[in-house]
Design a protein around this motif. Structure first.
Motif, PDB file in Angstrom:
ATOM      1  N   LEU A 144       0.838  -1.190   0.000  1.00 30.67           N
ATOM      2  CA  LEU A 144       0.000   0.000   0.000  1.00 30.67           C
ATOM      3  C   LEU A 144       0.876   1.244   0.000  1.00 30.67           C
ATOM      4  N   ASN A 270      -3.776   0.433  -2.933  1.00 32.13           N
ATOM      5  CA  ASN A 270      -3.439  -0.950  -2.570  1.00 32.13           C
ATOM      6  C   ASN A 270      -3.023  -1.672  -3.846  1.00 32.13           C
ATOM      7  N   ASP A 283      -7.421   2.672  -1.552  1.00 33.67           N
ATOM      8  CA  ASP A 283      -7.054   2.266  -0.199  1.00 33.67           C
ATOM      9  C   ASP A 283      -8.005   2.905   0.803  1.00 33.67           C
ATOM     10  N   SER A 302      -7.490   8.633  -4.510  1.00 36.57           N
ATOM     11  CA  SER A 302      -6.990   7.265  -4.414  1.00 36.57           C
ATOM     12  C   SER A 302      -7.339   6.468  -5.674  1.00 36.57           C
TER      13      SER A 302
END
Length: 321
Positions: A144, A270, A283, A302
């Motif tokens: 991550l 991720n 994530d 993200s």
């Protein structure tokens, strides 16, 4: 133009709204293939009150819906944990995996699922990483982060009491070698210890000695000093260390991800490594509290970063085995 399969995530959460709001931008970078039925998106638009705003977006989307036998019973229940939504999010995910496996897309990006909904829906895996590892018969590595800092997890979704028995030099060594090859590591990586002060010479456990041996063995196999440590976990993410290291390896979930999320919560993604396909993900969770409320604070960062990472690294997917 690269093709990216998008699994839609839990339909009761924020995934669909994120996909709809981001589509025009994403479509400029790649050809997104959404693993969802158009009927589901139409229902989402009605709940959002955005039929007119997103009508052109919906018509421009490319779909590869999962084959499910319960579509007629499936309804969006905003903010609710549901067995059917859990089962559907899993089928959407597996459709994306099949597209990648059959070379119909270059990588997959997953929107957030709810682990309890997966369990209620009869899915025998804790999450995406475990499902991918089982499907391909390999150990899938969870990493991550963002371009400023990435954290790889030696162990991820297991109870804390189960971590210590796993920290053996041979297993940590194999993990480090696999991780280095998966990300084509060519810069120094900080490896965290397990115990406070890395055990203080055995006063608080000997796991850190195993980690140090693993680091030496991994560097020897890789014929390059890439891994350094073990570093005491409480100081591993100090400003000085973050100037030296961009990659970190944590022995367990929370000690690695707490500082990452404190520093880069909205930017972080991720990534599943050591697989024949490339999978990236947002994530963050399903954010049931924000679902279908047209919440202005809903961030797309993200998701954008997950797509950008997939596009940047999909050409190296063959190195992930």
């Amino acid at each position: 133009m690269s093709k990216i399969a998008i699994s839609i995530g839990d339909i009761n959460g924020v995934g669909i709204e994120i996909a709809l709001r981001a589509h025009k931008d994403i479509a400029q970078w790649c050809e997104p293939i959404y693993c969802v039925h158009s009927e589901i998106l139409e229902s989402a638009l009605a709940l959002l009150g955005k039929e007119e705003v997103f009508d052109s977006v919906l018509r421009s989307m490319c779909f590869s819906p999962p084959a499910v036998g319960f579509l007629e019973n499936l309804r969006i229940q905003a903010g609710e944990i549901s067995a059917l939504s859990g089962a559907y999010s899993y089928e959407s995910f597996m459709q994306a995996v099949r597209l990648a496996q059959d070379s119909q897309c270059d990588a997959i990006v997953t929107l957030p699922i709810h682990k309890k909904a997966w369990q209620l829906g009869g899915v025998p895996y804790v999450g995406h990483t475990e499902a991918l590892g089982a499907y391909f018969g390999v150990h899938s590595i969870m990493m991550l982060g963002c371009e400023s800092m990435f954290v790889a997890l030696f162990s991820d979704h297991i109870a804390l009491k189960e971590v210590s028995p796993l920290v053996k030099d041979s297993d940590v060594r194999d993990f480090l070698v696999c991780f280095a090859r998966s990300v084509c590591l060519n810069e120094p990586c900080c490896v965290l210890g397990l115990n406070p002060h890395c055990g203080d010479g055995g006063l608080m456990g000997n796991e850190d000695e195993e980690i140090c041996r693993a680091i030496k063995e991994a560097n020897k196999i890789l014929k390059k000093d890439l891994f350094f440590g073990a570093y005491p976990p409480d100081s591993a993410f100090s400003p000085l260390n973050r100037e030296r290291f961009r990659y970190f390896v944590s022995m367990y979930h929370d000690v690695g991800l707490a500082p990452l999320k404190a520093l880069y919560f909205e930017e972080s993604i991720n990534v599943s490594l050591n697989l024949p396909i490339l999978r990236t993900s947002v994530d963050h969770g399903v954010a049931y509290d924000k679902a279908y409320k047209n919440d202005a604070s809903l961030s797309l960062t993200s998701y954008f970063n997950a797509v950008k990472y997939a596009l940047k690294h999909q050409k190296n997917k063959k190195d992930f085995l």
